[in-house]
Design a protein around this motif. Structure first.
Motif, PDB file in Angstrom:
ATOM      1  N   ALA A 240       0.789  -1.213   0.030  1.00  0.00           N
ATOM      2  CA  ALA A 240       0.152  -0.054   0.036  1.00  0.00           C
ATOM      3  C   ALA A 240       0.843   1.203   0.028  1.00  0.00           C
ATOM      4  O   ALA A 240       0.662   2.278  -0.583  1.00  0.00           O
ATOM      5  CB  ALA A 240      -0.943   0.027   1.103  1.00  0.00           C
ATOM      6  N   MET A 241       2.049   1.057   0.656  1.00  0.00           N
ATOM      7  CA  MET A 241       2.804   2.417   0.778  1.00  0.00           C
ATOM      8  C   MET A 241       3.510   2.767  -0.640  1.00  0.00           C
ATOM      9  O   MET A 241       3.620   3.930  -0.989  1.00  0.00           O
ATOM     10  CB  MET A 241       4.020   2.199   1.835  1.00  0.00           C
ATOM     11  N   MET A 242       3.742   1.460  -1.380  1.00  0.00           N
ATOM     12  CA  MET A 242       4.510   1.713  -2.415  1.00  0.00           C
ATOM     13  C   MET A 242       3.653   1.471  -3.795  1.00  0.00           C
ATOM     14  O   MET A 242       4.133   0.934  -4.683  1.00  0.00           O
ATOM     15  CB  MET A 242       5.856   0.689  -2.525  1.00  0.00           C
ATOM     16  N   SER A 243       2.386   2.190  -3.655  1.00  0.00           N
ATOM     17  CA  SER A 243       1.732   2.090  -4.815  1.00  0.00           C
ATOM     18  C   SER A 243       1.195   3.496  -5.407  1.00  0.00           C
ATOM     19  O   SER A 243       1.548   4.493  -4.594  1.00  0.00           O
ATOM     20  CB  SER A 243       0.073   1.559  -4.338  1.00  0.00           C
ATOM     21  N   ALA A 244       0.706   3.569  -6.420  1.00  0.00           N
ATOM     22  CA  ALA A 244       0.307   4.968  -6.956  1.00  0.00           C
ATOM     23  C   ALA A 244      -0.680   5.694  -6.343  1.00  0.00           C
ATOM     24  O   ALA A 244      -0.860   6.892  -6.585  1.00  0.00           O
ATOM     25  CB  ALA A 244      -0.105   4.693  -8.754  1.00  0.00           C
ATOM     26  N   SER A 245      -1.451   5.054  -5.281  1.00  0.00           N
ATOM     27  CA  SER A 245      -2.665   5.503  -4.660  1.00  0.00           C
ATOM     28  C   SER A 245      -1.963   5.928  -3.208  1.00  0.00           C
ATOM     29  O   SER A 245      -2.850   6.268  -2.329  1.00  0.00           O
ATOM     30  CB  SER A 245      -4.041   4.695  -4.648  1.00  0.00           C
ATOM     31  N   SER A 246      -0.892   5.788  -2.924  1.00  0.00           N
ATOM     32  CA  SER A 246      -0.470   5.961  -1.515  1.00  0.00           C
ATOM     33  C   SER A 246      -0.275   7.430  -1.294  1.00  0.00           C
ATOM     34  O   SER A 246      -0.177   8.127  -2.011  1.00  0.00           O
ATOM     35  CB  SER A 246       0.978   5.197  -1.584  1.00  0.00           C
ATOM     36  N   LYS A 247      -0.370   7.552   0.146  1.00  0.00           N
ATOM     37  CA  LYS A 247      -0.010   9.126   0.380  1.00  0.00           C
ATOM     38  C   LYS A 247       1.460   9.409   0.219  1.00  0.00           C
ATOM     39  O   LYS A 247       1.563  10.690   0.050  1.00  0.00           O
ATOM     40  CB  LYS A 247      -0.409   9.110   2.043  1.00  0.00           C
ATOM     41  N   CYS A 248       2.186   8.574   0.348  1.00  0.00           N
ATOM     42  CA  CYS A 248       3.727   9.072   0.057  1.00  0.00           C
ATOM     43  C   CYS A 248       4.157   8.362  -1.647  1.00  0.00           C
ATOM     44  O   CYS A 248       5.153   8.041  -1.705  1.00  0.00           O
ATOM     45  CB  CYS A 248       4.448   8.508   1.025  1.00  0.00           C
ATOM     46  N   LYS A 249       3.267   8.493  -2.452  1.00  0.00           N
ATOM     47  CA  LYS A 249       3.665   7.936  -3.888  1.00  0.00           C
ATOM     48  C   LYS A 249       4.762   8.850  -4.381  1.00  0.00           C
ATOM     49  O   LYS A 249       5.037   9.965  -4.061  1.00  0.00           O
ATOM     50  CB  LYS A 249       2.455   8.198  -4.678  1.00  0.00           C
ATOM     51  N   ASP A 250       5.498   8.323  -5.396  1.00  0.00           N
ATOM     52  CA  ASP A 250       6.737   8.838  -5.959  1.00  0.00           C
ATOM     53  C   ASP A 250       7.738   9.329  -4.790  1.00  0.00           C
ATOM     54  O   ASP A 250       8.589  10.009  -5.285  1.00  0.00           O
ATOM     55  CB  ASP A 250       6.377  10.151  -6.659  1.00  0.00           C
ATOM     56  N   SER A 251       7.787   8.662  -3.705  1.00  0.00           N
ATOM     57  CA  SER A 251       8.637   8.857  -2.717  1.00  0.00           C
ATOM     58  C   SER A 251      10.092   7.834  -2.961  1.00  0.00           C
ATOM     59  O   SER A 251       9.880   6.855  -3.819  1.00  0.00           O
ATOM     60  CB  SER A 251       8.183   8.637  -1.417  1.00  0.00           C
ATOM     61  N   THR A 252      11.014   8.243  -2.235  1.00  0.00           N
ATOM     62  CA  THR A 252      12.338   7.396  -2.094  1.00  0.00           C
ATOM     63  C   THR A 252      12.235   6.518  -0.905  1.00  0.00           C
ATOM     64  O   THR A 252      12.136   7.030   0.182  1.00  0.00           O
ATOM     65  CB  THR A 252      13.567   8.077  -2.383  1.00  0.00           C
ATOM     66  N   PHE A 253      12.020   5.346  -0.994  1.00  0.00           N
ATOM     67  CA  PHE A 253      12.085   4.294   0.280  1.00  0.00           C
ATOM     68  C   PHE A 253      13.294   3.819   0.321  1.00  0.00           C
ATOM     69  O   PHE A 253      14.070   3.176  -0.529  1.00  0.00           O
ATOM     70  CB  PHE A 253      11.223   3.253  -0.070  1.00  0.00           C
TER      71      PHE A 253
END
Length: 670
Positions: A240-253
């Motif tokens: 969920a965190m690493m999805s396009a609908s995540s609040k932190c989408k386009d982030s560096t993990f």
């Protein structure tokens, strides 16, 4: 006639002279004897030294002779051409020498002292499965070339569906080969030779489950989300965190350097309320995952990776840096990783004595379920005899209360503690929790009322079910509290609690609380071998692979280090690949690779550095020295011995003069 006077001492000096001469003679004799012994000792030591030097030189000559040959210890071969003895007439000042050789039947793999020698796998691709599925399956457009840098070895078959498999060295398959394979020498299919295909058996970077880590906050798009080493069990949360609908989408993990254990339990039937249901697949469908020490475009170490990260070359590569501190991603159970629309780069740690394994699939280990009965540590209230020991077992000797008269009365009992000897660690799955209360009344009646509740430490009270026993009979009431305790057990915060018992009777008589017990069954986190669907033969899309990845111009997956998954399958799809995907080699049960679209990349998709060790063979060498300059035949006690190992990149095709030599032992009879 001359007479001597009484005071004439003429002639008295003669005895003194004789004594002096005798002493001098004895001393000179001793000195001459000592000098002769010293000379003889010096000559003997010189001869021994000359013999030792000659023997050492002879051993070195024997070692070099084998290094410059193609001898491998195979049946019918001799160490030195036509003989197992190397004759060295007039070899040194110690005389002639001879070296005898015996092949060492044990084959070992040398642990190397530096990156430039051999701390890496012996093959670029090694598949360990022995049947029921393709060992190596390559699907690509007709005319395409799947390139590998290093040895390819399958313990079953190789299936090149279209195009060709090309490597700069050798290809082996214990089973059949299908399709076009280009290698030097030609592919050896149906191979039954050396043990180059043995499982190297790399150990994981951990020996026990590390502390469970909660997922870091994910609240802002395009941010840096930082993970710490530890145990992660929530695939749904990661996905969920690493999805396009995540609040932190386009982030560096960013997964900071260290060891990570992924054993997802989302599919567990008795998971706690906070762990969402689903399969055990962690899907990266957005963002940039960087695992290891971050570096800038010039390869210099930086404090944290940028947003967005530039992948590949976002983390310190152990191929380039002997000080690289990276990660090891360890997967257990049926946990899997799927890389779809995101970008992933995993960098391993440099090691002086073993490959930099970056991605590891466990091959052994199992859960160890725990069962036990928790009892109270103390009891208070209106009942008498309610000691912890008395309430811990059913024996009719628990806590009692006698009604004050025929009209009855009320009484309470509070039992505390129920503490486990060892608190279950965070991530523990509770499979059963039941509270047992055994009680009776010698004048029991249906109008009596009884209530009880269990209050976990720090939690809300849980009502318990109690029955009304008949006269003199005992009742054991069981209340299932699994759902109420599952979360605290999972969080690692369960610390027992207290049980409150209250009775209201309408008659005379004695109330007995015989025993109060909490039965627990739970499964702590464990290092678990790959299991479940990951063990199915990989013959259709419905089977499970440890890693599935799609690489194209926007989606990227790179492992800068060795991938070791001896019990699992890797399935990678490449679309216009522009970089090597697996560096430092792949060891897996089976490897499936699909190439789609136009193939313009001319480099190797999977590689291992050139100086990989391969397996070695060993010899025992003995050196003999004979006086004179003639020939010398082995006999008696050798002057020096050595055990020596030779490393060939390809044991089936040794190259004279290009072998690595490792002296395992050296001794002499001085």
């Amino acid at each position: 006639m001359n007479r001597r006077r009484k005071d004439d001492d003429t002639g008295a000096a003669l005895p003194l002279v004789l004594i002096l001469v005798t002493v001098i003679a004895v001393v000179l004799g001793a000195l001459l004897s000592f000098a002769d012994t010293s000379v003889r000792t010096t000559v003997n030591l010189r001869d021994q030294a000359a013999s030792a030097y000659t023997a050492d030189g002879a051993l070195q000559a024997g070692i070099n002779a084998i290094r410059n040959s193609t001898f491998t210890g195979a049946d019918g071969e001799h160490c030195f051409g036509a003989s197992d003895t190397l004759s060295l007439p007039g070899f040194g000042s110690g005389g002639a020498a001879a070296v005898s050789c015996t092949a060492d039947p044990a084959k070992v793999q040398i642990q190397c002292p530096s990156l430039s020698v051999c701390n890496r796998p012996g093959s670029a691709i090694l598949t360990l499965g022995t049947g029921g599925e393709d060992g190596l399956n390559i699907q690509q457009p007709t005319g395409s070339s799947f390139r590998v840098h290093g040895v390819v070895y399958s313990n079953s078959n190789i299936n090149v569906v279209n195009g060709s498999l090309d490597t700069n060295t050798a290809v082996y398959a214990r089973g059949a080969c299908a399709g076009t394979i280009r290698s030097t020498p030609a592919a050896a299919c149906g191979y039954g030779g050396s043990n180059l295909g043995a499982d190297p058996g790399y150990a994981p970077a951990l020996t026990s489950v590390p502390p469970r880590q909660a997922l870091p906050p994910c609240t802002k798009a395009g941010s840096l989300v930082t993970f710490q080493p530890g145990f992660y069990d929530d695939a749904a949360g990661l996905s969920a965190m690493m999805s396009a609908s995540s609040k932190c989408k386009d982030s560096t993990f960013w997964f900071t350097p260290g060891t990570y254990y992924f054993d997802f339990r989302n599919s567990a039937a008795l998971r706690p309320p906070s762990l969402p249901g689903g399969d055990d697949v962690w899907t990266v469908d957005n963002g940039y995952l960087v695992a290891g020490t971050p570096v800038d475009a010039g390869g210099r170490i930086i404090a944290k990776p940028p947003v967005p990260a530039k992948i590949p070359a976002a983390c310190d590569n152990p191929i380039d840096d002997a000080k690289a501190a990276g990660v090891q991603f360890v997967f257990g159970g049926d946990s899997r990783l799927a890389v779809k629309a995101g970008q992933v780069e995993i960098c391993g740690s440099y090691r002086a004595d073993r490959p930099p394994v970056a991605l590891y699939g466990l091959a052994s280990g199992a859960e160890a379920p725990v069962t036990g009965t928790l009892t109270p540590g103390a009891a208070t209230g209106d009942f008498t005899g309610g000691t912890a020991a008395a309430l811990s077992k059913v024996d009719s000797t628990g806590a009692t209360w006698a009604a004050p008269g025929k009209s009855g009365g009320t009484a309470t009992l509070t039992a505390t503690a129920f503490s486990p000897a060892v608190t279950p660690p965070a991530g523990t799955i509770l499979t059963s929790a039941k509270i047992r209360v055994t009680h009776s009344n010698d004048h029991g009646a249906s109008k009596d009322s009884r209530t009880a509740q269990f209050t976990p430490a720090g939690g809300a009270p849980i009502p318990l079910t109690l029955s009304a026993p008949s006269d003199g009979s005992a009742a054991t009431d069981v209340t299932d509290v699994t759902s109420q305790l599952a979360q605290s057990v999972y969080d690692g915060t369960f610390g027992g609690g207290q049980l409150s018992y209250a009775v209201n009777v309408k008659h005379e008589g004695t109330e007995l609380v015989d025993a109060v017990q909490l039965d627990l069954a739970y499964t702590p986190p464990a290092l678990r071998a790959e299991s479940g669907c990951t063990q199915l033969p990989y013959t259709s899309p419905s089977a499970c692979a440890l890693v599935t990845a799609l690489n194209n111009s926007g989606n990227r997956f790179y492992v800068q280090g060795t991938t070791y998954a001896p019990k699992a399958v890797l399935d990678v799809t490449l679309n216009n690949a522009t970089e090597p995907i697996f560096r430092f080699g792949v060891v897996a049960r089976s490897l499936w690779v699909k190439e789609t679209g136009s193939v313009t990349f001319t480099g190797a998709v999977i590689e291992v550095p050139d100086d990989s060790p391969g397996f070695v063979f060993g010899v025992y060498l003995s050196a003999y020295v004979c006086p004179g300059t003639g020939t010398c035949a082995p006999g008696g006690t050798p002057v020096a011995r050595a055990r020596v190992a030779y490393v060939d990149g390809d044991p089936a095709n040794p190259v004279a003069g290009a072998r690595q030599v490792s002296v395992l032992s050296w001794s002499g009879n001085r």
